[in-house]
Write a protein that holds these residues in place. Structure first.
Motif, PDB file in Angstrom:
ATOM      1  N   VAL A 186    -102.456-124.516  23.257  1.00 58.72           N
ATOM      2  CA  VAL A 186    -102.073-123.458  22.305  1.00 58.72           C
ATOM      3  C   VAL A 186    -103.284-122.584  21.992  1.00 58.72           C
ATOM      4  O   VAL A 186    -103.177-121.344  21.949  1.00 58.72           O
ATOM      5  N   ALA A 187    -104.448-123.212  21.787  1.00 56.76           N
ATOM      6  CA  ALA A 187    -105.662-122.453  21.468  1.00 56.76           C
ATOM      7  C   ALA A 187    -106.022-121.484  22.580  1.00 56.76           C
ATOM      8  O   ALA A 187    -106.387-120.330  22.314  1.00 56.76           O
ATOM      9  N   VAL A 188    -105.904-121.910  23.818  1.00 59.97           N
ATOM     10  CA  VAL A 188    -106.242-121.042  24.952  1.00 59.97           C
ATOM     11  C   VAL A 188    -105.282-119.855  25.023  1.00 59.97           C
ATOM     12  O   VAL A 188    -105.717-118.711  25.198  1.00 59.97           O
ATOM     13  N   VAL A 189    -104.001-120.113  24.881  1.00 57.87           N
ATOM     14  CA  VAL A 189    -103.011-119.024  24.991  1.00 57.87           C
ATOM     15  C   VAL A 189    -103.200-117.997  23.874  1.00 57.87           C
ATOM     16  O   VAL A 189    -103.322-116.795  24.134  1.00 57.87           O
ATOM     17  N   ILE A 190    -103.239-118.469  22.627  1.00 55.91           N
ATOM     18  CA  ILE A 190    -103.385-117.530  21.500  1.00 55.91           C
ATOM     19  C   ILE A 190    -104.790-116.925  21.492  1.00 55.91           C
ATOM     20  O   ILE A 190    -104.956-115.720  21.233  1.00 55.91           O
ATOM     21  N   GLY A 191    -105.797-117.719  21.794  1.00 56.07           N
ATOM     22  CA  GLY A 191    -107.167-117.192  21.847  1.00 56.07           C
ATOM     23  C   GLY A 191    -107.307-116.087  22.874  1.00 56.07           C
ATOM     24  O   GLY A 191    -107.960-115.064  22.626  1.00 56.07           O
ATOM     25  N   TYR A 192    -106.694-116.279  24.029  1.00 52.80           N
ATOM     26  CA  TYR A 192    -106.723-115.247  25.076  1.00 52.80           C
ATOM     27  C   TYR A 192    -106.116-113.941  24.572  1.00 52.80           C
ATOM     28  O   TYR A 192    -106.673-112.862  24.800  1.00 52.80           O
ATOM     29  N   THR A 193    -104.994-114.049  23.857  1.00 50.87           N
ATOM     30  CA  THR A 193    -104.354-112.820  23.354  1.00 50.87           C
ATOM     31  C   THR A 193    -105.238-112.127  22.326  1.00 50.87           C
ATOM     32  O   THR A 193    -105.312-110.907  22.298  1.00 50.87           O
ATOM     33  N   ARG A 194    -105.909-112.909  21.481  1.00 49.14           N
ATOM     34  CA  ARG A 194    -106.782-112.314  20.462  1.00 49.14           C
ATOM     35  C   ARG A 194    -107.976-111.618  21.113  1.00 49.14           C
ATOM     36  O   ARG A 194    -108.407-110.553  20.663  1.00 49.14           O
ATOM     37  N   LEU A 195    -108.493-112.202  22.180  1.00 51.82           N
ATOM     38  CA  LEU A 195    -109.598-111.567  22.909  1.00 51.82           C
ATOM     39  C   LEU A 195    -109.123-110.307  23.626  1.00 51.82           C
ATOM     40  O   LEU A 195    -109.816-109.279  23.613  1.00 51.82           O
ATOM     41  N   GLN A 196    -107.963-110.367  24.247  1.00 55.26           N
ATOM     42  CA  GLN A 196    -107.425-109.202  24.956  1.00 55.26           C
ATOM     43  C   GLN A 196    -107.164-108.038  24.007  1.00 55.26           C
ATOM     44  O   GLN A 196    -107.347-106.881  24.375  1.00 55.26           O
ATOM     45  N   LEU A 197    -106.730-108.350  22.796  1.00 50.82           N
ATOM     46  CA  LEU A 197    -106.480-107.308  21.797  1.00 50.82           C
ATOM     47  C   LEU A 197    -107.763-106.860  21.102  1.00 50.82           C
ATOM     48  O   LEU A 197    -107.733-105.978  20.252  1.00 50.82           O
ATOM     49  N   GLN A 198    -108.875-107.481  21.451  1.00 46.93           N
ATOM     50  CA  GLN A 198    -110.186-107.211  20.848  1.00 46.93           C
ATOM     51  C   GLN A 198    -110.158-107.378  19.334  1.00 46.93           C
ATOM     52  O   GLN A 198    -110.827-106.670  18.594  1.00 46.93           O
ATOM     53  N   ALA A 199    -109.340-108.346  18.884  1.00 42.58           N
ATOM     54  CA  ALA A 199    -109.243-108.645  17.462  1.00 42.58           C
ATOM     55  C   ALA A 199    -110.344-109.606  17.018  1.00 42.58           C
ATOM     56  O   ALA A 199    -110.681-109.654  15.835  1.00 42.58           O
ATOM     57  N   HIS A 200    -110.885-110.372  17.979  1.00 42.49           N
ATOM     58  CA  HIS A 200    -111.919-111.350  17.678  1.00 42.49           C
ATOM     59  C   HIS A 200    -112.883-111.480  18.841  1.00 42.49           C
ATOM     60  O   HIS A 200    -112.561-111.124  19.969  1.00 42.49           O
ATOM     61  N   THR A 201    -114.042-112.025  18.527  1.00 43.01           N
ATOM     62  CA  THR A 201    -115.020-112.356  19.567  1.00 43.01           C
ATOM     63  C   THR A 201    -114.730-113.774  20.078  1.00 43.01           C
ATOM     64  O   THR A 201    -113.959-114.514  19.455  1.00 43.01           O
ATOM     65  N   MET A 202    -115.384-114.154  21.146  1.00 42.31           N
ATOM     66  CA  MET A 202    -115.213-115.501  21.683  1.00 42.31           C
ATOM     67  C   MET A 202    -115.614-116.549  20.647  1.00 42.31           C
ATOM     68  O   MET A 202    -114.931-117.560  20.478  1.00 42.31           O
ATOM     69  N   GLY A 203    -116.708-116.318  19.946  1.00 39.71           N
ATOM     70  CA  GLY A 203    -117.152-117.261  18.915  1.00 39.71           C
ATOM     71  C   GLY A 203    -116.123-117.422  17.801  1.00 39.71           C
ATOM     72  O   GLY A 203    -115.886-118.540  17.324  1.00 39.71           O
ATOM     73  N   GLU A 204    -115.514-116.334  17.384  1.00 37.57           N
ATOM     74  CA  GLU A 204    -114.500-116.401  16.329  1.00 37.57           C
ATOM     75  C   GLU A 204    -113.258-117.153  16.792  1.00 37.57           C
ATOM     76  O   GLU A 204    -112.647-117.905  16.025  1.00 37.57           O
ATOM     77  N   VAL A 205    -112.890-116.984  18.052  1.00 37.86           N
ATOM     78  CA  VAL A 205    -111.754-117.714  18.623  1.00 37.86           C
ATOM     79  C   VAL A 205    -112.080-119.204  18.704  1.00 37.86           C
ATOM     80  O   VAL A 205    -111.248-120.056  18.369  1.00 37.86           O
ATOM     81  N   ILE A 206    -113.292-119.534  19.113  1.00 37.24           N
ATOM     82  CA  ILE A 206    -113.693-120.941  19.235  1.00 37.24           C
ATOM     83  C   ILE A 206    -113.687-121.632  17.872  1.00 37.24           C
ATOM     84  O   ILE A 206    -113.210-122.765  17.740  1.00 37.24           O
ATOM     85  N   VAL A 207    -114.186-120.959  16.845  1.00 39.66           N
ATOM     86  CA  VAL A 207    -114.174-121.546  15.500  1.00 39.66           C
ATOM     87  C   VAL A 207    -112.734-121.766  15.034  1.00 39.66           C
ATOM     88  O   VAL A 207    -112.396-122.837  14.507  1.00 39.66           O
ATOM     89  N   GLY A 208    -111.866-120.793  15.247  1.00 42.05           N
ATOM     90  CA  GLY A 208    -110.453-120.958  14.887  1.00 42.05           C
ATOM     91  C   GLY A 208    -109.816-122.115  15.633  1.00 42.05           C
ATOM     92  O   GLY A 208    -109.064-122.912  15.061  1.00 42.05           O
ATOM     93  N   ALA A 209    -110.131-122.233  16.925  1.00 43.60           N
ATOM     94  CA  ALA A 209    -109.588-123.328  17.735  1.00 43.60           C
ATOM     95  C   ALA A 209    -110.095-124.676  17.236  1.00 43.60           C
ATOM     96  O   ALA A 209    -109.331-125.643  17.153  1.00 43.60           O
ATOM     97  N   LEU A 210    -111.363-124.747  16.897  1.00 41.54           N
ATOM     98  CA  LEU A 210    -111.949-125.992  16.402  1.00 41.54           C
ATOM     99  C   LEU A 210    -111.258-126.448  15.113  1.00 41.54           C
ATOM    100  O   LEU A 210    -110.838-127.602  14.997  1.00 41.54           O
ATOM    101  N   VAL A 211    -111.111-125.537  14.167  1.00 45.18           N
ATOM    102  CA  VAL A 211    -110.470-125.874  12.890  1.00 45.18           C
ATOM    103  C   VAL A 211    -109.007-126.273  13.116  1.00 45.18           C
ATOM    104  O   VAL A 211    -108.533-127.284  12.580  1.00 45.18           O
TER     105      VAL A 211
END
Length: 190
Positions: A106-131
């Motif tokens: 789930v983290a990879v799929v949603i994280g990928y969309t957030r990166l593609q939309l330039q809504a977050h950086t990789m670090g911000e996606v990783i922190v969200g995934a970790l939590v």
């Protein structure tokens, strides 16, 4: 397609799904599951809120860009990933590390969309995934055995609620930045 997928993780979609799951667990008499689900979701979203507030103040104090961990990724991991962990709990409980597979999926799929939309950086996606993954792991370990009859109600209701609220936007990020703005709380001029 990216917008379509990421919209399932917006708070306007996640919150009704989470509430529906808690209600169904309660109506079906699975009190332990309802309690653990509710507490873990609230704590996960609360941690994300605190991290976003810290990011605002860090940017204000250092005069840098705002760091805002991905709430979409965290909430999708704990809600949808957590449901997948509960669904496969019987198979995953022998190997708790295996719980990470659906959560990270789930983290990879949603994280990928957030990166593609330039809504977050990789670090911000990783922190969200970790939590979100930590929240999902806690769900898997603390909810206990899931009553088999629950899935006949839970899965169709979750899918329906997710589709009904899909496309709605809560604007949580904008609200957080407005309510907790350092400039509003500590004006530079008197």
């Amino acid at each position: 397609m990216t917008d379509f997928i990421t919209d399932f993780a917006d708070q306007a979609d996640i919150l009704p799904v989470v509430l529906t799951v808690a209600c169904i667990m309660g109506l079906r008499g699975w009190w332990q599951g309802m309690y653990v689900w509710s507490v873990v979701i609230v704590l996960t979203l609360g941690v994300m809120l605190l991290l976003k507030i810290v990011g605002l103040y860090y940017a204000w104090l250092t005069q840098t860009v705002v760091i805002s961990p991905s709430g979409h990724v965290a909430s999708a991991c704990v809600a949808y990933g957590g449901l997948l962990v509960l669904l496969w709990r019987r198979q995953l409980v022998r190997y708790p590390v295996a719980m990470l597979v659906p959560l990270l999926g789930v983290a990879v799929v949603i994280g990928y969309t957030r990166l593609q939309l330039q809504a977050h950086t990789m670090g911000e996606v990783i922190v969200g995934a970790l939590v979100g993954c930590i929240g999902g792991m806690v769900l898997g370990m603390k909810c206990g055995p899931v009553p088999p009859s629950l899935w006949g109600y839970l899965l169709p209701c979750v899918v329906c609620i997710a589709m009904v609220f899909h496309g709605f936007h809560m604007g949580a990020e904008t609200t957080i930045r407005h309510v907790f703005s350092p400039e509003e709380l500590f004006p530079t001029h008197l």
